[in-house]
Design a protein around this motif. Structure first.
Motif, short mmCIF file in Angstrom:
data_model
loop_
_atom_site.label_atom_id
_atom_site.label_comp_id
_atom_site.label_asym_id
_atom_site.label_seq_id
_atom_site.Cartn_x
_atom_site.Cartn_y
_atom_site.Cartn_z
N VAL A 92 40.95 29.61 34.24
CA VAL A 92 41.75 29.62 35.37
C VAL A 92 42.60 30.75 35.20
CG1 VAL A 92 42.62 28.71 37.48
CG2 VAL A 92 40.71 27.69 36.59
N THR A 93 43.59 30.41 34.24
CA THR A 93 44.74 30.90 33.71
C THR A 93 44.32 32.65 33.74
OG1 THR A 93 45.23 29.11 32.37
CG2 THR A 93 46.60 31.26 32.28
N ASP A 94 43.29 32.80 32.90
CA ASP A 94 42.69 34.04 32.75
C ASP A 94 42.56 34.94 34.07
OD1 ASP A 94 42.18 35.96 30.42
OD2 ASP A 94 40.24 36.15 31.72
N VAL A 95 42.10 34.31 34.88
CA VAL A 95 41.68 34.77 36.18
C VAL A 95 43.10 35.30 36.82
CG1 VAL A 95 41.02 34.52 38.61
CG2 VAL A 95 39.48 33.53 36.49
N VAL A 96 43.87 34.18 36.75
CA VAL A 96 45.30 34.36 37.39
C VAL A 96 45.95 35.55 36.90
CG1 VAL A 96 47.43 33.44 38.01
CG2 VAL A 96 45.52 32.21 38.15
N LEU A 97 46.03 35.61 35.57
CA LEU A 97 46.85 36.68 34.57
C LEU A 97 46.17 38.07 34.79
CD1 LEU A 97 48.21 35.06 31.95
CD2 LEU A 97 49.48 35.94 33.57
N HIS A 98 44.89 38.03 34.67
CA HIS A 98 44.34 39.34 34.27
C HIS A 98 43.42 40.09 35.53
CE1 HIS A 98 45.23 37.79 30.30
NE2 HIS A 98 45.70 38.88 30.48
N GLU A 99 43.14 39.09 36.34
CA GLU A 99 42.28 39.95 37.64
C GLU A 99 43.22 40.56 38.46
OE1 GLU A 99 39.27 38.18 40.12
OE2 GLU A 99 38.26 37.01 38.39
N GLN A 100 43.43 41.90 38.27
CA GLN A 100 44.29 42.73 39.19
C GLN A 100 43.43 43.10 40.26
OE1 GLN A 100 47.00 42.22 39.16
NE2 GLN A 100 47.34 41.72 36.98
N VAL A 101 42.23 43.41 40.13
CA VAL A 101 41.18 43.92 41.40
C VAL A 101 41.21 43.14 42.43
CG1 VAL A 101 39.41 45.47 41.07
CG2 VAL A 101 39.60 43.95 39.20
N ASP A 102 41.90 43.68 43.57
CA ASP A 102 42.13 42.56 44.46
C ASP A 102 41.16 43.02 45.81
OD1 ASP A 102 44.87 40.71 46.11
OD2 ASP A 102 43.81 40.72 44.01
N GLY A 103 40.30 44.05 45.30
CA GLY A 103 39.19 44.51 46.19
C GLY A 103 38.50 43.43 46.67
N HIS A 104 38.29 42.46 45.78
CA HIS A 104 37.16 41.48 46.25
C HIS A 104 37.55 40.25 46.38
CE1 HIS A 104 34.41 44.55 44.71
NE2 HIS A 104 34.98 44.57 43.68
N GLY A 105 37.79 39.85 47.73
CA GLY A 105 38.27 38.54 48.10
C GLY A 105 39.63 38.19 47.67
N ASN A 106 40.05 36.92 48.19
CA ASN A 106 41.26 36.49 47.84
C ASN A 106 41.20 35.67 46.59
OD1 ASN A 106 39.68 34.70 49.18
ND2 ASN A 106 41.24 34.25 50.78
N ILE A 107 40.18 35.83 45.72
CA ILE A 107 40.00 34.70 44.76
C ILE A 107 40.95 34.66 43.78
CG2 ILE A 107 39.02 36.43 43.20
CD1 ILE A 107 37.26 34.08 42.32
N ARG A 108 42.13 35.61 43.60
CA ARG A 108 43.22 35.29 42.78
C ARG A 108 44.04 34.30 43.32
NH1 ARG A 108 48.10 37.51 41.76
NH2 ARG A 108 48.63 37.74 39.82
N ALA A 109 44.29 34.51 44.84
CA ALA A 109 45.17 33.77 45.36
C ALA A 109 44.69 31.98 45.34
CB ALA A 109 45.30 33.81 46.92
N GLN A 110 43.30 32.19 45.51
CA GLN A 110 42.63 30.73 45.40
C GLN A 110 42.97 30.20 44.03
OE1 GLN A 110 41.25 28.85 47.37
NE2 GLN A 110 41.88 30.48 49.21
N ALA A 111 42.78 31.24 42.92
CA ALA A 111 43.01 30.77 41.43
C ALA A 111 44.29 30.18 41.31
CB ALA A 111 42.75 32.10 40.60
N ILE A 112 45.29 30.93 41.92
CA ILE A 112 46.80 30.36 41.90
C ILE A 112 46.70 29.07 42.21
CG2 ILE A 112 49.14 30.76 42.46
CD1 ILE A 112 48.32 33.78 42.64
N LYS A 113 46.42 28.72 43.59
CA LYS A 113 46.36 27.36 44.03
C LYS A 113 45.69 26.39 43.05
CE LYS A 113 46.18 27.86 49.21
NZ LYS A 113 45.70 29.37 49.34
N ALA A 114 44.60 26.99 42.74
CA ALA A 114 43.90 25.75 41.80
C ALA A 114 44.82 25.58 40.50
CB ALA A 114 42.68 26.71 41.17
N LEU A 115 45.43 26.65 40.02
CA LEU A 115 46.19 26.29 38.65
C LEU A 115 47.43 25.51 39.14
CD1 LEU A 115 46.09 27.56 36.06
CD2 LEU A 115 47.60 29.28 36.62
#
Lengths: 443, 995, 194
Positions: free
Chosen positions: B472-495
């Motif tokens: 999860v940390t990795d998703v949060v830190l390194h997924e910059q491509v925001d073109g696809h969905g709000n997964i990063r936002a979700q990942a942050i919540k998850a974290l």
């Protein structure tokens, strides 16, 4: 010197919903506009002001309207509506209308159209809803009075064409219900001299109808369009003479004139397939493979007619062509449609031999759209030889009604102050923006 | 002395004796020496003794005793009727001696069964309630005798039941339903069970609507509840209850279904487990449809609850059989649905299993054992990402159930889940790491699954936890491509939620990972602010708060040391601020630990004071102020005092000889003084500071931001620290007395200070006269100038302010808005009406400047006066903000009192049509900002919904046509409003075309 | 009533897989969480015509063109006449099947939007109604400079040609929109559009 299409005026006030069609009065300088707000607006062609509104007769959009010809003393208007009924409206032209002959229109109508304000209101009252013609199962798309007989033709989405005979005033009797079309019938038009009716349909075909013995029947079928045929119209009986003097023509041209004289007025059609085509009656003495084309073999041979696609007008429109109008005076054709363009075409003798059309086009087809080659393509293997004439685009206006679609264009005698010659014409266009616009063509 | 008199004498002293007397007169009746009629007449005076209720009661008691002493067959049928009527009569007329009457009637009962005729009489509504109450009372007071009655008399029960047939009156039903529970629960119903059940179930479902003026306030729900209780009263009802309920479940009425499900739940809770066992599968077969093809969401919910209740009930049984029998078909069906996941059915299966598992550890365990093997077999068996997602979407709810369970009953057995922990972990980690980024839903499903898995205590071992956290940390830190969905936002919540369930791992893995990502010295244009944001959010979890802020502080220091770009230090400060304002710092009974002040705030402050530069970074100074405010504000007087006196020295120096460098501290002071409690500061200090800040503001030359904070500080000081009694004098000493300020000058600066002072006063609401005076002064000022500074300042008076708040210990009068409204608005509206054109604009601006911040409740009474003014406001040129606020008011008027606008419809529509476009108005020099255009369309859209059709229909075509233009607006959000608006108008029915 | 539907159990696209502008917007544009820390209220030192307004106007200049996504957003929320689901989630309309053709000649101002509709089943009797719904929605929601061609995607419906011809016929569409019963059906479909 280039021909140009110039905007002259917009009729006021405009309708604030879609307007479908504007029909000029047979002898008065007024035009009737069929509106989707269930009304018909009458505008003056002298000052382009609204004179009166006809309303209350229909429950849905009025799609089309037609004036009864040769009805001096009283104006008679027929309206065709989406409520699947047709209406007949009457209005006295007033005593000064009595015993008027052509040419004097301006004088006696001055009273009618010159005055506005108070008089307009009266005008409103003066329109009488005389009779409703019920019978069609669904929307009436178009209607037309016969010029040569007391006949009215109506057509509808119910795939049928009805012919009504007016026995005496306001007593209409159905004389025929013609049902051979396989789709909505979009338009009906009468031959200028004969009791011959043309109909255009959603089934992509055009049919001609006349009375056989004592029964109306289909006498010709014109196939070829690859989309709904939106409009058909006959040329004027004297159309041929618009080509200019009959003097010193070469044989080809003489031959052509002969063919045309034998064939009589041609038919023009426009379609969803974006083409505009001209059809001519094939000569009897050339037995073409006609038998095959007419399904109903039991009919007597000379009743059947064969009509051939004589020419295809230069391809200018990029979207469906809703309407073409054939000038009675100049033989010019104006067309319009979904792409909002108004295009004017002219027929002329084909320049012969090597010197090709292109440069001519450069000269003549002024604002012709760069894309389309603005000369008739060589259709017509159908009756042997190539045409002696060709069609060229002489003028064009884009975005004629701002960005809106234009539903209808028609020629009408010019009647406003700017009028110079007696037979000067204007073009009246009717659009989705609810506006009726007047255009002049300058040579 | 007649018997009755004797009886009355003895009644209290000696009950036995009294009974004797009654018995005596009974025998008299028996041997016909006394006629019943005479007896009754002899009682007359005592029974109707108005004064003495007690006596009336006793007399009835006499009758009762007498009757009970009487052997059967003595009294004729007529006589019994007579008495019965008579007693019933008393019941209605007299509260006294109801008990006695009851006894009397029972006695009467024993003397001979009440024949149908009497029963009929009970059905007369007038007596109904009385009887019902009576029987209720009988059952209450004489449980035994009544039970005896029905055991002895076989006929009793049917009769008893038949008494209530065809009851309609809700009052009676309420009692009947409750009294019937006595026989239902306490008596041996034997053969009568069904009759008894039917007698109540006839009323199901209750379709009772209380009359609008219902005096008894009985709601349908009351009835439903009592009826439910009856249905659920006794396991013996099951054979009748379940079939009939299931039958009613097929009803088309949503309400009936709802009642059925609730009744079922009642039954399942009340009936014995072994009974439920008989019906469990049947129930499942019926209930599943509510969930598999959801009609109404809440029905599905009820059905799920029911299923879960059954599970819980069956789990009570010592033997496994019943529970297994129940679960087997369910698990089987769910597994089948898994085959072609994802479908509505597979999703529903997830819900079902979740609900079941929730019903208890045992069931949860069975569910896991039953489903997970199949689920993961399918998972590994399929390559389809969609399918795998579908399966995860079933897996997660099951885990969720475990999580909830272990919160309710810690130590819940999770072995069955543990068995698949590794499988699940692998699946979801792979999904997050390897699946194509465009597979948003799949990765989201994995993310939520992972979070749940981590939340289930003890399921994952430390290694596994670390692995999950790393992913999860990795998703949060390194997924910059925001073109696809709000997964990063979700990942942050998850974290964040992981931080709660696995703080240790967050501390050991995530935080260090972040630290690596956060440089000490980034490029000025490459400040990793997004990463900082995420990092700061971790501080929301108390267990990691301290680590987070500590790391931030260290970063800040090293960044400062290496002269990192100000943008970066600012970002770090903001992160700290975020942590302290929105995070969860350690607390000491509800108050943030004061130690944070020393550790975090103080150093930062010293830093500000130390850097003796005029070009202090305003933003930084302000942020420090806010951090310090966050920590200091809640602290007690004592702590604050020490802090304050610590800082007093350097502040005093600053106030006395204001060097440019010190002026820079205003933004800090603003928040600092915001935190300080009024009692901590000395009046003198306040005056001096006020004077100082005012002079700064008056002389100007400062950056706008500085001046702004100075002015806000002025408001703060006036509001919080100055004693109303000495208000005027203090203001004079500080040179901030509004009247004199505005006397000779009307410079923007003077106006600013004046308004600042007034704002402080207005909010304080304690110096009424002075405030009123000042308000009038500024109102008069409007008439004297056509310059538009003053008008615009009006909007600042009531504008919310994050400094002047109760939390900052400011006195905020609850009525200040009403007061201002009352004192200013009437004057302004009249002024608008009378003023000439170039003044008018000013008044209009001031007016909507005030209205802008008023709650609608205050405005609404004065609407009629306001509307015209507001309409004119819409005509103002180049006042976008003012227009916007006017439109906001119109919006609320349209929401609350549209009718008041109906007379203005025409003028409103015309104005809105001009203010919603750019095209036509540009020429007229009117500039409609995006906001104005959007708001206008918003209001315009409300008209057809809120006004009467006949009012708006005439405008329909015009509006619809004009709006075409807005459909092509340059701005997307305006176009969006335009579409909504046009749709609303197109929707208007012109009422033609009938077929 | 499940039974007589043409397709009682269609596959449903997960909402988070549907195209949306929010998602395709780059992170940078969105305001950070720290911005929420300081609420912006009109301060005493604000200039008479506040900066917010000015910036707004300047940003007014650059135009956000109407693109395929915007068209998609207009029609994807239309609900299917037989399922309580949106055309977007049923995959009846997809972003890829929306094409905007800008004016062909410099003088012309007419753009064309082509939407290909994919019925839930090849036999879906409601195809025409769905197409009509899409057409009506766009006619009402897009500026008149757009010509709207709604067609059935090749090979997805037995009646495609017929339906296409009907939807292409302005006269029929106009008449349909004056027919009470049809209008109410369409309105119900469009009721879910925001």
């Amino acid at each position: 010197m280039p021909t140009t299409l110039t905007f002259l005026a917009t009729c006021t006030p405009p309708c604030n919903t879609r307007t479908w069609q504007s029909t000029p009065h047979p002898h008065l300088p007024i035009v009737a506009t069929a509106c989707s707000d269930k009304t018909v607006r009458i505008y003056s062609l002298q000052n382009f002001q609204q004179l009166s509104t006809i309303s209350g007769g229909h429950k849905r959009s009025i799609r089309s309207c037609a004036w009864k010809p040769n009805s001096l003393g009283e104006s008679v208007l027929a309206t065709g509506s989406f409520d699947s009924s047709a209406g007949i409206w009457r209005r006295w032209e007033g005593e000064n209308a009595a015993g008027t002959g052509k040419g004097q229109e301006v004088d006696f109508t001055a009273g009618l159209s010159g005055g506005n304000g108070a008089q307009d209101d009266e005008d409103d009252d003066e329109w009488r809803f005389a009779v409703v013609l019920d019978g069609h199962d669904s929307e009436i798309k178009s209607l037309a009075f016969a010029p040569t007989a007391p006949l009215l033709a109506t057509c509808s989405r119910d795939k049928s064409v009805w012919i009504w005979e007016e026995l005496e005033d306001d007593n209409f009797e159905t004389v025929a219900v013609l049902q051979e079309h396989e789709g909505d019938v979009k338009c009906v038009a009468w031959h200028p001299k004969e009791e011959l009716l043309a109909s255009a349909s959603y089934d992509d075909n055009i049919r001609l109808w006349r009375e056989d013995v004592d029964d109306w029947a289909c006498c010709a079928l014109m196939t070829g369009h690859e989309g709904t045929v939106w409009w058909v119209e006959f040329e004027d009986a004297n159309g041929i003479y618009t080509l200019g003097s009959q003097e010193n023509l070469n044989e080809e041209q003489q031959a052509y004139v002969a063919t045309r004289l034998e064939a009589g007025p041609r038919l023009i059609s426009c379609s969803d397939d974006t083409t505009i085509r001209i059809w001519r009656k094939a000569s009897k003495n050339k037995p073409a493979a006609s038998g095959a084309r007419m399904p109903s073999i039991w009919k007597n041979r000379d009743f059947e007619e064969e009509w051939l696609e004589e020419a295809r007008l230069p391809q200018v429109h990029e979207r469906p062509v809703y309407n073409v109008s054939w000038s009675r005076k100049t033989g010019r054709v104006v067309s319009t449609g979904s792409d909002g363009k108004i295009v004017v075409y002219e027929e002329r003798w084909r320049k012969d031999g090597a010197e090709k059309n292109e440069d001519v086009v450069m000269a003549e087809g002024t604002s012709a759209s760069e894309s389309s080659k603005s000369v008739t393509e060589e259709v017509n293997g159908q009756d042997g030889h190539r045409n002696a004439t060709e069609w060229i685009v002489v003028a064009e206006a884009e975005n004629a009604h701002d960005v809106f679609e234009v539903n209808h264009v028609v020629w009408a005698p010019r009647a406003d102050k700017g009028k110079t010659t007696d037979d000067e014409e204007v073009i009246i266009s009717t659009g989705d923006d609810g506006e009726v616009k007047i255009w002049t063509l300058s040579d | 002395m007649s018997d009755i008199q004797l009886y009355l004498l003895e009644a209290d002293k000696n009950a036995a004796e009294a009974k004797q007397i009654a018995a005596h007169s009974a025998s008299k009746l028996q041997d016909k020496s006394l006629k019943l009629i005479d007896l009754v007449t002899s009682l007359e005076p005592y029974l109707n003794n108005k004064e003495d209720g007690d006596q009336r009661a006793k007399s009835i008691g006499y009758v009762a005793d007498l009757l009970s002493a009487l052997p059967p067959k003595v009294l004729s049928l007529q006589e019994r009727h007579l008495l019965c009527d008579f007693l019933l009569g008393r019941l209605e007329g007299d509260v006294e001696g109801v008990g006695a009457t009851a006894r009397a009637l029972i006695a009467l009962e024993t003397l001979g069964k009440w024949d149908s005729e009497t029963v009929q009489k009970f059905k007369l509504q007038t007596e109904r309630l009385a009887v019902v109450q009576l029987v209720d009372l009988l059952l209450a007071k004489h449980r035994d005798s009544t039970r005896k009655l029905q055991t002895e008399d076989a006929e009793f029960m049917p009769a008893f039941i038949s008494y209530w047939e065809g009851e309609k009156d809700p009052r009676n039903l309420m009692i009947i339903f409750s009294l019937l529970q006595v026989p239902m629960t306490e008596w041996d119903m034997g053969s009568h069970a069904q009759d008894l059940f039917d007698s109540v179930f006839n009323y199901f479902p209750i379709t009772f609507k209380p009359p609008p003026d219902d005096p008894y306030g009985i709601t349908a729900q009351d009835l439903k509840d009592r009826l439910k209780a009856c249905i659920a009263a006794n396991s013996d009802f099951a054979p009748y209850a379940f079939p009939q309920l299931l039958d009613k479940l097929d009803s088309t009425s949503i309400n009936t279904k709802r009642d059925v499900l609730q009744a079922m739940q009642a039954c399942i809770t009340e009936y014995e487990a072994k009974t439920i066992n008989l019906y469990s599968v049947t129930l499942w077969d019926a209930l599943k449809f509510e969930i598999l093809n959801v009609q109404e969401e809440d029905l599905a919910e009820e059905a799920l609850r029911t299923l879960s209740l059954i599970g819980g009930k069956l789990a009570e049984l010592p033997e496994d059989g019943p529970l297994n029998a129940y679960l087997r078909p369910i698990i089987k069906e769910c597994n089948e649905h898994l085959e072609d996941a994802p479908t509505k059915q597979s999703e529903a299966s997830g819900r079902i299993l979740h609900a079941l598992a929730l019903s208890g550890p045992v069931v949860a365990d069975r569910v896991a054992k039953g489903v997970l093997p199949v689920l993961f077999a399918l998972y590994h068996g399929s390559e389809s990402i969609t399918k795998r997602r579908g399966l995860l979407e079933v897996f997660t709810p099951i885990v969720e159930a475990f999580v909830k369970l272990s919160q309710l009953l810690p130590g819940t057995k999770i072995t069955s889940l543990q068995a698949f922990a590794e499988d699940a972990l692998n699946a979801m980690v792979r999904a997050l790491v390897n699946a194509p980024k465009s597979e948003v839903s799949f990765r989201l499903a994995s993310l939520t699954g992972l979070t749940q898995l981590l939340a289930a205590p003890g399921v994952l071992n430390d290694k596994q936890i670390d692995r999950a956290v790393d992913t999860v940390t990795d998703v949060v830190l390194h997924e910059q491509v925001d073109g696809h969905g709000n997964i990063r936002a979700q990942a942050i919540k998850a974290l964040a939620s992981i931080a709660h369930s696995a703080p240790q791992s967050i501390r050991d893995r995530t935080i260090p990972a972040f630290m690596v990502e956060l440089p000490d010295l980034p490029e000025a244009n490459a400040v990793p602010s997004t990463k900082l944001e995420v990092f700061a959010q971790l501080a929301r979890e108390r267990q990691v708060f301290d680590t987070v802020v500590l790391r931030l502080k260290n970063k800040l220091n090293s960044a400062r040391r290496q002269q990192a770009p100000p943008a970066y230090t600012r970002a770090l400060l903001l992160s700290l601020l975020y942590a302290f304002t929105l995070g969860s710092p350690m607390e000491d009974d509800g108050v943030i630990l004061s130690s944070y002040y020393g550790d975090y705030a103080q150093p930062l402050i010293d830093d500000i004071v130390r850097q003796d530069r005029a070009d202090k970074d305003v933003a930084e100074v302000e942020i420090v102020g806010r951090i310090c405010n966050a920590i200091l504000r809640p602290q007690g007087v004592h702590f604050q005092a020490t802090v304050y006196h610590g800082d007093r020295e350097w502040m005093a120096r600053m106030v006395s000889n204001a060097t440019a460098s010190d002026v820079g501290t205003a933004p800090f002071l603003l928040y600092y003084y915001g935190a300080i409690r009024p009692e901590v500061v000395e009046a003198q200090d306040v005056m001096l500071l006020l004077k100082h800040q005012a002079s700064v503001a008056l002389h100007g030359g400062q950056s706008q931001r500085h001046t702004a904070s100075s002015l806000r500080l002025v408001s703060l000081l006036v509001n919080k620290f100055i004693n109303p009694k000495t208000m005027r004098s203090t203001l004079e000493d500080a040179g901030t007395e509004a009247e004199s300020l505005l006397q000779n000058t009307s410079s923007a600066q003077a106006l600013n200070v004046a308004f600042a002072v007034i704002k402080g006063l207005v909010l304080q609401g304690k110096s009424g006269t002075l405030t009123t005076k000042y308000l009038n002064i500024i109102l008069d000022h409007l008439s004297s100038t056509s310059d538009n500074t003053a008008p615009h300042l009006f909007s600042t008076l009531l504008a919310p302010d994050d400094i002047l708040t109760k939390e900052n210990h400011c006195p905020i009068s609850g009525l200040h808005k009403q007061k201002v409204f009352g004192q200013v608005i009437p004057k302004l509206t009249t002024a608008v009406r009378t003023a000439d054109t170039e003044k008018k604009a000013g008044y209009l601006v001031a007016l909507s400047g005030i209205l802008r911040w008023l709650p609608y409740s205050i405005i609404s009474p004065a609407l009629t006066d306001l509307i015209t003014a507001l309409l004119q406001t819409l005509d103002l040129h180049d006042e976008p903000v003012i227009k916007a606020s006017a439109l906001t008011v119109f919006e609320s008027i349209l929401m609350h009192d549209p009718q008041t606008l109906s007379t203005h419809a025409a003028s409103l529509i015309t104005r809105l049509l001009t203010s919603c476009t750019t095209a036509s108005t540009r020429s007229a020099g009117i500039r409609n900002t995006t906001e104005v255009r959007a708001k206008s369309l918003l209001c315009l859209a409300l008209l057809p919904r809120q006004l009467k059709a006949e009012t708006v229909v005439p405008f329909r075509r015009q509006v619809v046509k004009r709006l075409m233009g807005c459909l092509d607006d340059a701005k997307r959000n305006v176009r969006f409003e335009a579409v909504r608006c046009r749709t609303a108008w197109l929707g208007l029915d012109e009422g033609v075309d009938d077929e | 009533m499940e039974a007589d539907k043409d397709n009682a159990n269609p596959t449903i696209i997960n909402p988070s897989d549907l195209p949306s502008r929010r998602r395709s917007a780059p992170t940078a544009k969105r305001p950070g969480i720290f911005d929420a820390l300081a609420p912006a209220y009109p301060s005493l030192a604000d200039a008479p015509s506040p900066p917010e307004a000015l910036s707004d106007v300047s940003s007014d200049e650059e135009r956000e063109e109407i693109d395929e996504q915007e068209v998609y957003d207009l029609i994807s929320t239309i609900s299917d006449p037989e399922h309580p689901l949106s055309l977007g989630s049923l995959g009846v309309v997809t972003l890829d099947d929306i094409k905007i053709v800008r004016p062909t000649s410099p003088r012309s101002r007419i753009s064309t939007v082509t939407v290909l509709v994919t019925p839930t089943t090849s036999a879906c009797s409601l195809t025409t109604v769905i197409g009509l719904g899409v057409k009506v929605r766009l006619v009402n929601a897009l500026p008149p400079r757009f010509r709207i061609d709604v067609r059935i995607k090749e090979g997805t419906s037995k009646t495609a040609d017929e339906v296409n011809k009907q939807l292409g016929d302005k006269e029929r569409v106009a008449a349909a929109m004056e027919n009470r019963s049809l209008v109410s059906v369409v309105n119900n479909m469009l009721a879910t559009c925001e």
